[in-house]
Design an enzyme around this catalytic site. Structure first.
Site, PDB file in Angstrom:
ATOM      1  N   TRP A 258      16.286  16.151  38.818  1.00 45.65           N
ATOM      2  CA  TRP A 258      15.503  16.996  37.896  1.00 45.65           C
ATOM      3  C   TRP A 258      15.872  18.467  38.153  1.00 45.65           C
ATOM      4  O   TRP A 258      15.954  18.889  39.318  1.00 45.65           O
ATOM      5  CB  TRP A 258      14.009  16.751  38.148  1.00 45.65           C
ATOM      6  CG  TRP A 258      13.089  17.625  37.354  1.00 45.65           C
ATOM      7  CD1 TRP A 258      13.160  17.894  36.014  1.00 45.65           C
ATOM      8  CD2 TRP A 258      11.947  18.337  37.851  1.00 45.65           C
ATOM      9  NE1 TRP A 258      12.130  18.726  35.658  1.00 45.65           N
ATOM     10  CE2 TRP A 258      11.371  19.013  36.751  1.00 45.65           C
ATOM     11  CE3 TRP A 258      11.357  18.461  39.107  1.00 45.65           C
ATOM     12  CZ2 TRP A 258      10.230  19.806  36.890  1.00 45.65           C
ATOM     13  CZ3 TRP A 258      10.224  19.248  39.241  1.00 45.65           C
ATOM     14  CH2 TRP A 258       9.668  19.908  38.142  1.00 45.65           C
TER      15      TRP A 258
ATOM     16  N   ASP B 229       9.418  10.931  44.575  1.00 46.04           N
ATOM     17  CA  ASP B 229       8.788  11.626  43.458  1.00 46.04           C
ATOM     18  C   ASP B 229       8.497  10.597  42.369  1.00 46.04           C
ATOM     19  O   ASP B 229       9.417   9.994  41.804  1.00 46.04           O
ATOM     20  CB  ASP B 229       9.754  12.713  42.944  1.00 46.04           C
ATOM     21  CG  ASP B 229       9.126  13.567  41.852  1.00 46.04           C
ATOM     22  OD1 ASP B 229       7.965  13.311  41.482  1.00 46.04           O
ATOM     23  OD2 ASP B 229       9.798  14.498  41.363  1.00 46.04           O
TER      24      ASP B 229
ATOM     25  N   LYS C 104       2.367  12.626  32.716  1.00 47.22           N
ATOM     26  CA  LYS C 104       2.912  11.776  31.664  1.00 47.22           C
ATOM     27  C   LYS C 104       2.079  10.518  31.451  1.00 47.22           C
ATOM     28  O   LYS C 104       1.750  10.181  30.325  1.00 47.22           O
ATOM     29  CB  LYS C 104       4.352  11.356  32.018  1.00 47.22           C
ATOM     30  CG  LYS C 104       5.390  12.399  31.734  1.00 47.22           C
ATOM     31  CD  LYS C 104       5.523  13.437  32.784  1.00 47.22           C
ATOM     32  CE  LYS C 104       6.639  14.411  32.456  1.00 47.22           C
ATOM     33  NZ  LYS C 104       6.784  15.468  33.432  1.00 47.22           N
TER      34      LYS C 104
HETATM   35  C1  LMR Z   1      10.917  17.485  32.253  1.00 50.29           C
HETATM   36  O1  LMR Z   1      11.749  17.205  33.116  1.00 50.29           O
HETATM   37  O2  LMR Z   1      11.207  17.700  31.075  1.00 50.29           O
HETATM   38  C2  LMR Z   1       9.470  17.556  32.627  1.00 50.29           C
HETATM   39  O3  LMR Z   1       9.290  17.162  33.943  1.00 50.29           O
HETATM   40  C3  LMR Z   1       8.895  18.883  32.319  1.00 50.29           C
HETATM   41  C4  LMR Z   1       9.340  19.936  33.285  1.00 50.29           C
HETATM   42  O4  LMR Z   1       8.463  20.558  33.870  1.00 50.29           O
HETATM   43  O5  LMR Z   1      10.532  20.151  33.461  1.00 50.29           O
END
Ligand code: LMR
Length: 396
Positions: free
Chosen positions: A130, A211, A246
């Site tokens: 992420w 996570d 979510k």
């Molecule tokens: C995403 O990856 O789109 C979500 O987790 C929102 C974010 O905060 O990035």
């Protein structure tokens, strides 16, 4: 003094939502931030949440400060919700939870706690991970290294390379995993692969940091925490970070949890006492509303049933969209085989488009997705799927 600060570019994920909102093209499509959308393109409030809010409005008797770890009954319920009532770590009381402002808040205070335990420790993260993991966790002082994960050629996992790299980890290291619905790739570990990773964690003694932001959106509530539960049977210590953004649709209410498993109850509580102390230094206390809603749903069997049905429908909707999207691209004669989208889990898929193709989709068609070509499949709807697939084919 402040003139030394230059205005920053928009956030690579959240900035897309802002740009999309300002776009006047009636055909615009938002495949950016990981937010669920129904067939009409709306992000509805769960019916179970609306009901819980009415109940909580009657039950709430004060706006005085919440306790530092948050609501006791939230923390007491979130543990079996993640691990299951009969898990050995639950029975042995080796888990301790703290409420936090969203999964992101929990990630940060969790990482700060790990950095107090082992300053500058190495944290291994998947490549890719992420987009906010590296800044958010690295700023806590941990030393980030990457392990191979996604194979762009096969749209699957580089499992052997991942295992070979993780063999370098030792008992002073931390390894970050995505519990399910890997963000950004949608490629998850199979059960057999989790088995091997858990074996490795046991053998090498690294601390698993999991996570879990999309619980219930992959294959199901029990299926999606297979890795979390297995790891908790295999090692002495771990950290699980949980988001309710979510799966309860509580994005803006900012509710998540940092759950520590220690060698025993005392050790787990020592770790969470550091988390509450760190939170005190950063933002003092967690917000209460989201936690109140989640605990109200978890403790009421009827509300829980309503919530679970809504979550199941969301998951089925997303999985249905994966099939429709891939099939429509194939039917329209796409030169690229997108069938891999059907085998992935959660909201995201890497489409494998180039930066130029993504920019063209945005400039010429008002289609927004993250620059890595991560698409939020939940942003597809019956209203935009024809337009979207035509546009993708035209830029291929
Ligand atoms: C995403 O990856 O789109 C979500 O987790 C929102 C974010 O905060 O990035």
């Amino acid at each position: 003094m402040l003139e030394s600060l230059e205005k920053l570019a928009a956030d690579p994920i959240l900035g897309l939502t802002a740009a999309y909102n300002q776009d006047n093209n009636p055909k615009k499509v938002d495949l950016g931030a990981g937010v669920y959308k129904d067939a009409d393109g709306n992000t509805p409030v769960f019916a179970a949440v609306k009901k819980a809010e009415i109940i909580w409005q009657q039950e709430e008797t004060t706006k005085a400060y919440i306790a530092q770890p948050g609501f006791d009954d939230f923390n007491a319920q979130i543990i079996p919700h993640i691990f299951g009532e009969s898990h050995v770590a639950v029975k042995d009381n080796r888990l301790s939870s703290v409420m936090a402002p969203g999964g992101s808040g929990a990630l940060r205070v969790g990482a700060e706690m790990l950095n107090r335990a082992k300053p500058g420790a190495t944290l291994w993260v998947s490549s890719p991970t992420w987009g906010n993991h590296i800044p958010l966790l690295g700023r806590a002082g941990l030393n980030i290294k990457e392990y191979p994960y996604y194979n762009a050629d096969t749209h699957g996992l580089r499992f052997e390379e991942m295992m070979d790299t993780l063999k370098q980890a030792n008992s002073n290291d931390i390894v970050l995993f995505h519990g399910c619905c890997h963000n950004p790739t949608g490629v998850d570990l199979s059960r057999e692969q989790w088995d091997s990773v858990a074996e490795l964690a046991k053998e090498l003694g690294f601390l698993p940091f999991i996570d879990t932001a999309y619980h219930g959106l992959g294959e199901g509530l029990d299926e999606d925490v297979y890795g979390v539960r297995l790891m908790a049977e295999s090692v002495d210590e771990m950290l699980v970070v949980y988001s309710c953004s979510k799966n309860f649709g509580l994005y803006r209410d900012r509710i998540g949890a940092a759950v520590v498993m220690g060698k025993n109850q005392e050790a787990a509580e020592a770790s969470t006492s550091h988390i509450t102390n760190i939170a005190r230094e950063m933002y003092s206390l967690p917000p209460s509303h989201g936690g109140a809603i989640v605990k109200t749903i978890l403790k009421d069997p009827d509300l829980y049933k309503i919530w679970k049905k809504e979550l199941d429908e969301m998951r089925e909707h997303i999985n249905g969209l994966r099939v429709e999207f891939a099939d429509m691209l194939a039917e329209k004669g796409s030169s690229t085989d997108f069938s891999f989208i059907k085998n992935q889990f959660g909201m995201f898929s890497f489409l494998g488009l180039s930066k130029e193709q993504i920019q063209r989709l945005r400039d010429e068609y008002s289609i927004y997705m993250v620059g890595s070509s991560r698409a939020n499949v939940a942003g597809i709807s019956p209203k935009n799927i024809d337009y979207l697939t035509d546009a993708i084919i035209s830029v291929l």
